[in-house]
Design an enzyme around this catalytic site. Sequence first.
Site, PDB file in Angstrom:
ATOM      1  N   ASN A 383      10.358  65.768  -7.118  1.00 10.52           N
ATOM      2  CA  ASN A 383       9.269  64.910  -6.651  1.00 10.52           C
ATOM      3  C   ASN A 383       7.961  65.311  -7.348  1.00 10.52           C
ATOM      4  OD1 ASN A 383       9.025  67.410  -5.177  1.00 10.52           O
ATOM      5  ND2 ASN A 383       7.616  66.339  -3.816  1.00 10.52           N
ATOM      6  N   CYS A 385       5.284  67.002  -6.768  1.00  9.10           N
ATOM      7  CA  CYS A 385       4.731  68.367  -6.707  1.00  9.10           C
ATOM      8  C   CYS A 385       5.778  69.458  -6.838  1.00  9.10           C
ATOM      9  CB  CYS A 385       3.944  68.533  -5.419  1.00  9.10           C
ATOM     10  SG  CYS A 385       2.454  67.527  -5.388  1.00  9.10           S
ATOM     11  N   GLU A 387       8.481  70.417  -5.030  1.00  9.24           N
ATOM     12  CA  GLU A 387       9.136  71.148  -3.946  1.00  9.24           C
ATOM     13  C   GLU A 387      10.481  70.564  -3.532  1.00  9.24           C
ATOM     14  OE1 GLU A 387       6.502  68.170  -1.721  1.00  9.24           O
ATOM     15  OE2 GLU A 387       6.470  69.302  -3.588  1.00  9.24           O
TER      16      GLU A 387
END
Length: 710
Positions: A383, A385, A387
């Site tokens: 995704n 960012c 994580e």
Amino acid sequence: MSGNSKHKGSISEIEKRDGRIVDFDQQKITDAIHKALVAVSVGNGKRAEEISNRVVEILEKRFEDNIPSVEDIQDIVIEVLEEEGLEKVAEGYSEYRVKKIEIRDLKEELGIEDEPKLTVNAWEVLKKRYLLRNEKGEIIESPSELFQRVADAVSKVDEDYGMDPDESFREFFEVMSKLEFLPNSPTLFNANAPLGQLSACFVLPVRDSLESIFTAVKNTALIEQTGGGVGFDFSEIRPEGDVVKSTMGVASGPVSFMRVFDTVTDVIKAGGKRRGAMMGVLRADHPDIEKFIEAKSSEEDFLNNFNISVSVTDDFMEAVEKDEKHELINPRTDSVVEEVDARDVWEKITKNAWRTGDPGVIFLDEINRHNPTPEVGEINATNPCGEVPLLPNEACNLGSINVSKMVKKVDGEVEIDWEKLERTVKIAVHFLDNVIDANEYNIPEIEKMVKGNRKVGLGVMGWAELLIRLGIPYDSEKAVSLADEMMEFISKKAREKSVELGRERGSFPNFEKSVWSENYEAMRNATVTSIAPTGSISIIAGCSSSIEPLFSIAFMRNVLEGDKLFEVNPWFERLAKDKGFYSAELMKKIARTGSIQEMEEIPEDVRRIFVTSLDIDPEWHVKMQAVFQKHVDNAVSKTINLPKDASVEDVGDLYKLAWELNCKGITIYRYGSKKEQVLTIGEGEGELEFTSAESEYSGGAMSGICPVCG
């Protein structure tokens, strides 16, 4: 400014809003005026004291035989400010006063006591981003009603499984309203609302054809319209200059197509709330890897909506270590087109990361070693960012526990309340699993994949405050050890709840194809944990972002309507007052740099606990990320913040350390390496006198705020 801290005149008591009579303390008036003056850049301690003295003179005349109320005092403060020609300060003070009343009412409604006060900025973020509005743009719900709306939408799912949703509603509402757990922003935006899309994180496939590329563009627009963020692996697209047989033309390569996605995102404000966000990934063995690495290295506004990461294998990292050659492979033909020095590629990665913060690195083999459903597919992207590593057409629902509230006092000492933490974890996993069914999916392929694996990602926020409350320095082995213990506990209890739900409701459909089927008889979710950058929900919860350290002890907040607020970390302010070294002048001094490490007037033990992101040796950032990753199914999003004078070699060393410690990826940001950033360290004079932070910044990446994960 300490001379008037205890007034010796005729006013000795005041009436609080709840009717209590308490001792009058003029210093509180002076401090409030000082903060108001500083917020509009006209403040100094002497001016604040003069105005405060004038307020007291008027009080003594008007209330010679009576006890003034807090409201009486505030009315006179505004009156004096206006008399002094400080209309702008008076207006700001008045607005702040109204907002504080709103916040006090909210705290009473939520039953929040004996905690640091909710900030005005949190209230502003809620009103600006989260509370529902009517067609005229007028707010039509309170924060309490927001939490009721979300709890109602998510708890109703229990009816589908023959359960009474009332108990779940009470549990979900309680943990949200007490700010002990909050889901990702799209759930707060869209539950029981027209859009109905509750997931934050998506990965879409991009194959080597115009049809696939522009299908992905269309689906990206649909996802961003509802508040989600998207990741892509562009490695299947043939390289620039390669043949296009259908037209006898020449291919333009993956970087050129990324511009199309970037442009579409520019014109779609995610969910009508915030900008969209994307992650672009390219394998290190793609022939266009150097163009990709340097795609964001210029000052032009190019790919601004993308985070970019190079996906590397263990073979590549070992080639870097041994200074060996590295093959570049055309994905269309699966043939080697060139051999290059692995270290040359690596140095380009680290140099560009040093210059601009991009690219990050994704460790592909480590991700797939922990892929819970390898028979379903290989993971190649994350995704926006980082994580949540996801399969193509997969999405994930995220939520975070405010661990700073998971404490209790025993014999006067603060310690972790493990029973409360366990209860909160299990409520949160139940909540996130329900979100999968409550969600409205506008892309059938995503619904099929999401319901096939039922991935959720429970993480934490407020880690820095938890350490402060326990008296543990962030950059210490004791903090790393506690992170190990706590995340192992959270993971264990989250898995227990998923097993329980699996027995009651059935395992996720791909369970038999998963690694869990070997040791478990049932499992509801293919993953249960993820550490997301919590951004806005940290602001709402009144805590630090995710597992990040504090970014500043005192600073100026640029709030959403263009105003400024002077903020001090509430735990530091409380401790400073308890230990007797608090003053408004000291807070102003701290706000110039945000750090207290060079201030000998502050006790050494306090300085050791209240460290900021840039105070900490970067290796501690990586160690903290790695120890959380040990117990996280998905991944950990954390920014390794570096001082401005960090070297390219420092970046390379940190990237290698992350690989050696089994992180799934790493992102760094060297202070000042982008022309715009959300945190600016003060320079002591002019417009840059104070450290300043944007409205929704709560720690982590100084280059920007993830608009979807939290």
